[in-house]
Motif scaffolding. Structure first.
Motif, short mmCIF file in Angstrom:
data_model
loop_
_atom_site.label_atom_id
_atom_site.label_comp_id
_atom_site.label_asym_id
_atom_site.label_seq_id
_atom_site.Cartn_x
_atom_site.Cartn_y
_atom_site.Cartn_z
N UNK A 255 0.83 -1.21 0.00
CA UNK A 255 0.00 0.00 0.00
C UNK A 255 0.86 1.25 0.00
N UNK A 256 1.93 1.24 0.78
CA UNK A 256 2.80 2.40 0.88
C UNK A 256 3.55 2.69 -0.42
N UNK A 257 4.07 1.65 -1.06
CA UNK A 257 4.83 1.85 -2.30
C UNK A 257 3.91 2.34 -3.42
N UNK A 258 2.70 1.77 -3.52
CA UNK A 258 1.74 2.27 -4.52
C UNK A 258 1.44 3.75 -4.28
N UNK A 259 1.27 4.11 -3.03
CA UNK A 259 0.97 5.50 -2.66
C UNK A 259 2.13 6.43 -3.04
N UNK A 260 3.38 6.01 -2.76
CA UNK A 260 4.53 6.88 -3.05
C UNK A 260 4.75 7.07 -4.54
N UNK A 261 4.24 6.16 -5.36
CA UNK A 261 4.32 6.36 -6.81
C UNK A 261 3.47 7.55 -7.26
N UNK A 262 2.37 7.81 -6.56
CA UNK A 262 1.53 8.96 -6.88
C UNK A 262 0.72 9.34 -5.64
N UNK B 22 1.02 17.40 0.87
CA UNK B 22 1.25 18.82 0.65
C UNK B 22 2.51 19.05 -0.19
N UNK B 23 3.62 18.41 0.20
CA UNK B 23 4.87 18.63 -0.54
C UNK B 23 4.77 18.09 -1.96
N UNK B 24 4.09 16.96 -2.14
CA UNK B 24 3.96 16.39 -3.49
C UNK B 24 3.13 17.28 -4.40
N UNK B 25 2.22 18.05 -3.84
CA UNK B 25 1.32 18.87 -4.66
C UNK B 25 1.84 20.29 -4.86
N UNK B 26 2.96 20.66 -4.24
CA UNK B 26 3.48 22.02 -4.40
C UNK B 26 3.87 22.27 -5.86
N UNK B 27 3.58 23.47 -6.32
CA UNK B 27 3.95 23.88 -7.68
C UNK B 27 4.82 25.12 -7.63
N UNK C 298 12.81 -3.56 -9.56
CA UNK C 298 12.95 -3.19 -8.14
C UNK C 298 13.32 -1.72 -7.97
N UNK C 299 13.44 -0.97 -9.08
CA UNK C 299 13.77 0.46 -9.03
C UNK C 299 12.68 1.24 -9.76
N UNK C 300 12.26 2.34 -9.17
CA UNK C 300 11.37 3.30 -9.83
C UNK C 300 12.15 4.61 -9.93
N UNK C 301 12.56 5.00 -11.14
CA UNK C 301 13.58 6.05 -11.28
C UNK C 301 13.07 7.38 -11.81
N UNK C 302 11.99 7.41 -12.60
CA UNK C 302 11.60 8.63 -13.30
C UNK C 302 10.95 9.64 -12.35
N UNK C 303 11.10 10.93 -12.68
CA UNK C 303 10.34 11.98 -12.00
C UNK C 303 8.97 12.06 -12.68
N UNK C 304 7.92 11.79 -11.92
CA UNK C 304 6.57 11.78 -12.49
C UNK C 304 5.63 12.58 -11.60
N UNK C 305 4.53 13.08 -12.15
CA UNK C 305 3.60 13.87 -11.35
C UNK C 305 3.09 13.12 -10.13
N UNK C 306 3.17 13.78 -8.98
CA UNK C 306 2.64 13.20 -7.74
C UNK C 306 3.56 12.24 -7.03
N UNK C 307 4.65 11.85 -7.67
CA UNK C 307 5.57 10.89 -7.04
C UNK C 307 6.25 11.53 -5.84
#
Length: 604
Positions: free
Chosen positions: A89-96, A189-194, A355-364
């Protein structure tokens, strides 16, 4: 706070310049969020917890050694199931972190797991009431749980701070609307900052990345954009810190903790005087390390004073370069293999198996981490890869964590977890191996200077900056004990440690006083940060032993990592002739940083 980076901005940081960046394959945990396997594990966890409590509550002190071993093994299996569910659950959440469905799943499962595991609260409380003579006899028996003794020794160190069973159960039940809820608010909050950069909308990670840009105007624009947005949100971040610090103070008062830091020292299995010796050695070395280095850097940049956006600036002679993912992978694996082929073999599956998620993506989630999940699966590494040399070092760092976690998994779930003071050992060592390998291959004096400067800055960020962070936290919690803190109060505490640690060559722009707001460690893990400095000093001393040709170093090093949390730092370091409780120990590590600054001065 508006939404996320625009599609074009996201694509610009995510796409082609770096090659094909890997994404997580979480199916090793569960096939999907609605999978039958996940539902079955939740149902099984509920049954096993109830059965465990029915069998053992009120009877722990009566268990014979073999029965105690079976009891602990059953508890460990429960721990694995709960950990597997929450890791997924935590890893799915941290992806977005901005995806409402993922956030709901995490929140719902946190609440469900908390409810299910409430009957287990008795275990540590009752275990700590087992008489000393009974405890010693059970754990000394040949058919008993002797191998688990380090876990329960650490648990029993909490005995003076244990509350009544009823209060401990209340704290357990209340956790989902306490610190965990404020943690989620901070993350979302930090993930949504623009941040607006000349009409381009960027997220936090991409904006922080501008502080290492070759173009000074871009660095300044990034710093000012950060300050503008942090200022706009400083009241919310102040509320989060005030609440968490007060919550901690209330619990510490009930637990009779002598200081706000004491609980962290207990969980790290490190003596307060060892941490104090580290802190004092580093702060005494500020003039010899950060003050001296940044004065050099100001000369290289042709400036009388450095601004905050110059702190991590590339050298003016350094050629801007984007490092593709394949090159980063090969650089790190080659450096690991140069130390020992086994190290590279342990790291390779991270690249090959999702086992690695490397890209910068929205909400990550911003930053980088290695999450161990549970010992029956494997770790997962999160990066925000932007092709900078520092990103290669971050890859080396997080893979070090991953390798450490893989090796320690053989200890089992309860013993695999490494105290934070030792958790940074393999990560910082992995960085050092990568740096030394690159330095050995570099013959051009300009490139060598850039490499050395980059490493010195990384070490200053790891040692000086993190001890300054630790001092900030100590001041924050002490001030909060006197009453509510305004944003200006917290800003002033931040600036007091920044000026002291960075030195007289720095000027601080208006707005920099709010840069405490985005540091996740203050929220997620109070007083965690000294572990970075501990790890760097430890690795510097270890690496010096390696360079000096200590016999059988590689096998001793793998033994250290494979021990996980089964041994105290004194026992783990003894084969290397090192002792972290000796105040002179820290000076050895700091001397290595000074030596690198000497090399830089010699290149002038």
């Amino acid at each position: 706070m508006a939404g996320q980076p625009t599609f074009d901005a996201a694509e610009a940081v995510k796409g082609r310049p770096f090659g094909n960046l890997p994404e997580w394959d979480l199916t090793d945990l569960y096939p999907g969020p609605e999978s039958a396997e996940l539902k079955a594990d939740l149902e099984r966890l509920d049954r096993e917890v109830k059965d465990f409590a029915a069998r053992h509550q009120g009877r722990l002190a009566e268990l014979e050694p073999a029965a105690m071993l079976a009891c602990i093994e059953a508890y460990e299996r429960i721990d694995i199931t709960a950990g597997r569910i929450m890791s997924y659950a935590g890893l799915r959440y941290y992806q977005d972190t901005t995806d409402a469905g993922r956030a709901k799943m995490l929140g719902d499962l946190q609440a469900r797991i908390t409810d299910i595991t409430t009957p287990l609260v008795f275990f540590s409380l009752e275990f700590n009431r087992v008489p000393d003579e009974t405890y010693a006899a059970v754990f000394a028996a040949p058919d008993g749980p002797a191998r688990y003794k380090p876990v329960f020794d650490r648990m029993r160190a909490m005995r003076p701070h244990q509350l009544s069973d009823e209060l401990e159960q209340f704290l357990h039940d209340n956790s989902v609307v306490g610190a965990a809820a404020w943690n989620r608010l901070f993350d979302e909050t930090t993930a949504a900052l623009e941040f607006d950069l000349d009409g381009e909308t960027l997220g936090l990670e991409a904006t922080l990345n501008l502080l290492t840009d070759h173009d000074r105007a871009r660095r300044e624009a990034g710093a000012r954009a950060l300050a503008q947005v942090f200022r706009r949100n400083v009241k919310l971040f102040s509320r989060i810190h005030n609440t968490l610090a007060k919550e901690k103070a209330v619990e510490d008062k009930w637990r009779k903790m002598p200081t706000p830091q004491h609980g962290r020292h207990l969980s790290n299995h490190v003596e307060p005087e060892v941490v104090e010796a580290l802190r004092n050695a580093v702060t005494a070395a500020y003039p010899r390390l950060s003050h001296r280095y940044y004065a050099l850097k100001a000369r290289w940049l042709g400036l009388d004073k450095l601004q905050v956006w110059d702190r991590n600036a590339p050298l003016p002679t350094e050629t801007p370069r984007t490092i593709g993912w394949d090159e980063a992978r090969q650089t790190v694996l080659n450096a690991y293999a140069g130390f020992a082929p086994k190290l590279a073999d342990l790291a390779r599956p991270f690249f090959d198996k999702g086992w690695i998620d490397a890209a910068v993506t929205p909400g990550k989630a911003p930053g980088a981490f290695a999450h161990p999940t549970v010992v029956t699966v494997h770790p997962y590494v999160l990066l925000n890869y932007l092709g900078k040399p520092r990103d290669v070092m971050t890859l080396a760092h997080e893979l070090g964590h991953g390798v450490h976690q893989r090796l320690a998994a053989a200890q089992g779930e309860l013993l695999a977890s490494t105290p934070l003071t030792l958790a940074e050992t393999a990560s910082v060592f992995g960085e050092m191996l990568t740096f030394r390998a690159l330095l050995a291959e570099t013959t051009d004096p300009v490139q060598k200077k850039a490499l050395l400067a980059g490493k010195v800055e990384d070490m200053i960020n790891t040692v000086v900056r993190q001890i300054a962070f630790y001092d900030f936290e100590c001041k924050l919690h002490a001030a909060r004990a006197e009453g509510e803190l305004t944003p200006d109060d917290i800003n002033a505490l931040w600036m007091s440690v920044q000026a002291e640690s960075l030195g007289p060559v720095f000027e601080f722009m208006p707005g920099y006083e709010t840069f405490w707001t985005y540091v996740p460690h203050f929220v997620h893990s109070p007083f965690y940060v000294y572990a970075y400095a501990f790890g760097d000093g430890l690795v510097n001393a270890l690496y010096a032993a390696y360079e000096d040709g200590l016999p059988d170093f590689q096998s001793k090093y793998f033994d250290l990592l494979a021990a996980g949390g089964s041994k105290h730092h004194k026992e783990l370091l003894a084969p290397f002739g090192l002792d972290a409780s000796d105040p002179a120990f820290w000076d050895k590590g700091l001397a290595m940083i000074e030596g690198l600054i000497d090399q830089l001065e010699a290149l002038e």
